[in-house]
Design an enzyme around this catalytic site. Sequence first.
Site, PDB file in Angstrom:
ATOM      1  N   MET A   1      12.719  23.931   4.092  1.00 19.54           N
ATOM      2  CA  MET A   1      11.983  23.241   3.029  1.00 19.54           C
ATOM      3  C   MET A   1      12.921  22.421   2.138  1.00 19.54           C
ATOM      4  O   MET A   1      12.618  21.284   1.791  1.00 19.54           O
ATOM      5  CB  MET A   1      11.200  24.253   2.189  1.00 19.54           C
ATOM      6  CG  MET A   1      10.310  23.585   1.152  1.00 19.54           C
ATOM      7  SD  MET A   1       9.480  24.767   0.082  1.00 19.54           S
ATOM      8  CE  MET A   1       8.236  25.439   1.168  1.00 19.54           C
TER       9      MET A   1
ATOM     10  N   TYR B   1      16.542  28.974  10.340  1.00 21.44           N
ATOM     11  CA  TYR B   1      15.301  29.655  10.724  1.00 21.44           C
ATOM     12  C   TYR B   1      15.132  29.670  12.235  1.00 21.44           C
ATOM     13  O   TYR B   1      15.443  28.682  12.913  1.00 21.44           O
ATOM     14  CB  TYR B   1      14.096  28.941  10.110  1.00 21.44           C
ATOM     15  CG  TYR B   1      13.896  29.264   8.650  1.00 21.44           C
ATOM     16  CD1 TYR B   1      13.649  30.571   8.231  1.00 21.44           C
ATOM     17  CD2 TYR B   1      13.944  28.260   7.691  1.00 21.44           C
ATOM     18  CE1 TYR B   1      13.462  30.863   6.884  1.00 21.44           C
ATOM     19  CE2 TYR B   1      13.749  28.534   6.356  1.00 21.44           C
ATOM     20  CZ  TYR B   1      13.510  29.841   5.947  1.00 21.44           C
ATOM     21  OH  TYR B   1      13.321  30.125   4.635  1.00 21.44           O
TER      22      TYR B   1
ATOM     23  N   LYS C   1       0.847  -1.203   0.000  1.00 23.83           N
ATOM     24  CA  LYS C   1       0.000   0.000   0.000  1.00 23.83           C
ATOM     25  C   LYS C   1       0.883   1.255   0.000  1.00 23.83           C
ATOM     26  O   LYS C   1       2.084   1.172   0.281  1.00 23.83           O
ATOM     27  CB  LYS C   1      -0.919  -0.019   1.214  1.00 23.83           C
ATOM     28  CG  LYS C   1      -0.214   0.003   2.550  1.00 23.83           C
ATOM     29  CD  LYS C   1      -1.207  -0.272   3.687  1.00 23.83           C
ATOM     30  CE  LYS C   1      -0.500  -0.324   5.024  1.00 23.83           C
ATOM     31  NZ  LYS C   1      -1.399  -0.788   6.091  1.00 23.83           N
TER      32      LYS C   1
ATOM     33  N   ARG D   1     -11.495  -0.213  14.405  1.00 21.21           N
ATOM     34  CA  ARG D   1     -11.330   0.648  13.239  1.00 21.21           C
ATOM     35  C   ARG D   1     -12.236   0.087  12.147  1.00 21.21           C
ATOM     36  O   ARG D   1     -13.264   0.661  11.849  1.00 21.21           O
ATOM     37  CB  ARG D   1      -9.842   0.679  12.853  1.00 21.21           C
ATOM     38  CG  ARG D   1      -9.440   1.884  12.086  1.00 21.21           C
ATOM     39  CD  ARG D   1      -7.943   1.936  11.875  1.00 21.21           C
ATOM     40  NE  ARG D   1      -7.408   0.727  11.251  1.00 21.21           N
ATOM     41  CZ  ARG D   1      -6.150   0.573  10.846  1.00 21.21           C
ATOM     42  NH1 ARG D   1      -5.290   1.561  11.008  1.00 21.21           N
ATOM     43  NH2 ARG D   1      -5.736  -0.546  10.294  1.00 21.21           N
TER      44      ARG D   1
HETATM   45  C1  LIG Z   1      -0.646  -1.901   6.660  1.00 19.13           C
HETATM   46  C2  LIG Z   1      -1.271  -3.176   7.036  1.00 19.13           C
HETATM   47  C3  LIG Z   1      -0.499  -4.313   7.281  1.00 19.13           C
HETATM   48  C4  LIG Z   1       1.012  -4.284   7.295  1.00 19.13           C
HETATM   49  O1  LIG Z   1       1.442  -3.706   8.507  1.00 19.13           O
HETATM   50  P1  LIG Z   1       3.003  -3.605   8.900  1.00 19.13           P
HETATM   51  O2  LIG Z   1       2.984  -3.111  10.285  1.00 19.13           O
HETATM   52  O3  LIG Z   1       3.597  -2.619   7.948  1.00 19.13           O
HETATM   53  O4  LIG Z   1       3.570  -4.959   8.736  1.00 19.13           O
HETATM   54  C5  LIG Z   1      -1.160  -5.505   7.522  1.00 19.13           C
HETATM   55  N1  LIG Z   1      -2.512  -5.559   7.556  1.00 19.13           N
HETATM   56  C6  LIG Z   1      -3.279  -4.483   7.353  1.00 19.13           C
HETATM   57  C7  LIG Z   1      -4.748  -4.603   7.424  1.00 19.13           C
HETATM   58  C8  LIG Z   1      -2.696  -3.260   7.095  1.00 19.13           C
HETATM   59  O5  LIG Z   1      -3.470  -2.184   6.902  1.00 19.13           O
END
Ligand SMILES: *Cc1c(COP(=O)(O)O)cnc(C)c1O
Length: 356
Positions: free
Chosen positions: A300, A252, A35, A130
């Site tokens: 930046m 800054y 992802k 969630r």
């Molecule tokens: C992102 C995600 C993972 C992977 O999690 P990591 O901590 O990066 O291994 C697994 N399952 C779900 C549902 C996720 O959203």
Amino acid sequence: MPRPITATIKASALARNLGVVRERASRSRVWAVVKANAYGHGLVAAARSLEAADGYAMLDFEEAIRLRLQGVKKPILLLEGFFKPQDVALLAEYDLTPVVHNIEQIEILEKTPLARPIDAYLKVNSGMNRLGFTVDNVRIGWNALQNHAQIRSVTLMTHFADADGPSGVAGQLEWFDSMTQPMQGPRSLANSAALLRFPETHADWVRPGIMLYGCSPFADESAEDLGLEPVMTLKTEIIALQNLQAGERIGYGFGFEAKEEMTIGVVACGYADGYPRTAPSGTPVLVNGERTGTVGRVSMDMICVDITSLPEAYIGTPVTMWGEGLSADEVAAAAGTLSYELLCGLAARVPVVEVP
Ligand SMILES: *Cc1c(COP(=O)(O)O)cnc(C)c1O
């Protein structure tokens, strides 16, 4: 010449980290979680380097379709499932496996014809609160998917809130088992942290993300100790030098004051490249492979580093912000965040170079 910053992505390290997953969870099939553009590493190239995985897990239809158009034939799991009735046609067209996590999605599936059979995941809320069905409606979701003529298989899934922390997985695991006890089918529970610490969660499919990219999910155990190799290295160069006298300030807000005479390298990397603005003075950085620290605020496009003890450092000297030789976990900890955020936050303006 462009600005000297690049992110190198080491393809062989991705493959080796997948090997660590295989060793640790040798009886499970593996969803490589790709992802967020493969945690900032570049989706298509990362998927290619992870071709020994059994499937790819992600969120966006756009990313999933991009993989299919690249010729990827393996299963693709959509971790948030689908959002709108018009998405259902895409599930069939591209043979995508949605996570079904609420009754609204079930209603859409019942109203919208699926042109071809697909697999589905049923997500159970075991305590993270969630996504997922609760004890009150998990039966409804399960029955609906079981009875759907175009759903080939249903895998039961949950996600842990604190597999890397003090709560662990025991409570959620027990609740998941009791909620799904009468349901027959494969199961998928473990993210990287659960995979590494809790073999009892491995089940049929594991879902590692961060460990594939060579970072640790734990605050108290390093990636190196886990046998993981960094994949992304954010490299840049010194573009200017400054000499500070005691009492002179830099950056800054005049955010740093020299206590004694110092030499400073001005480095081409800032928060617009994805370097965390929250990184305080002293955040580790490698100059020509030598460890030193940042000074003053991240701006930046630039950050200053202390090169007082590195007399050979000059304009053009290479600087590593994180990656090989300096874990993104360590930089993230100094900046009060996680390697996940650094990797995903790599800015689009940084050229990505794949290396073997
Ligand atoms: C992102 C995600 C993972 C992977 O999690 P990591 O901590 O990066 O291994 C697994 N399952 C779900 C549902 C996720 O959203």
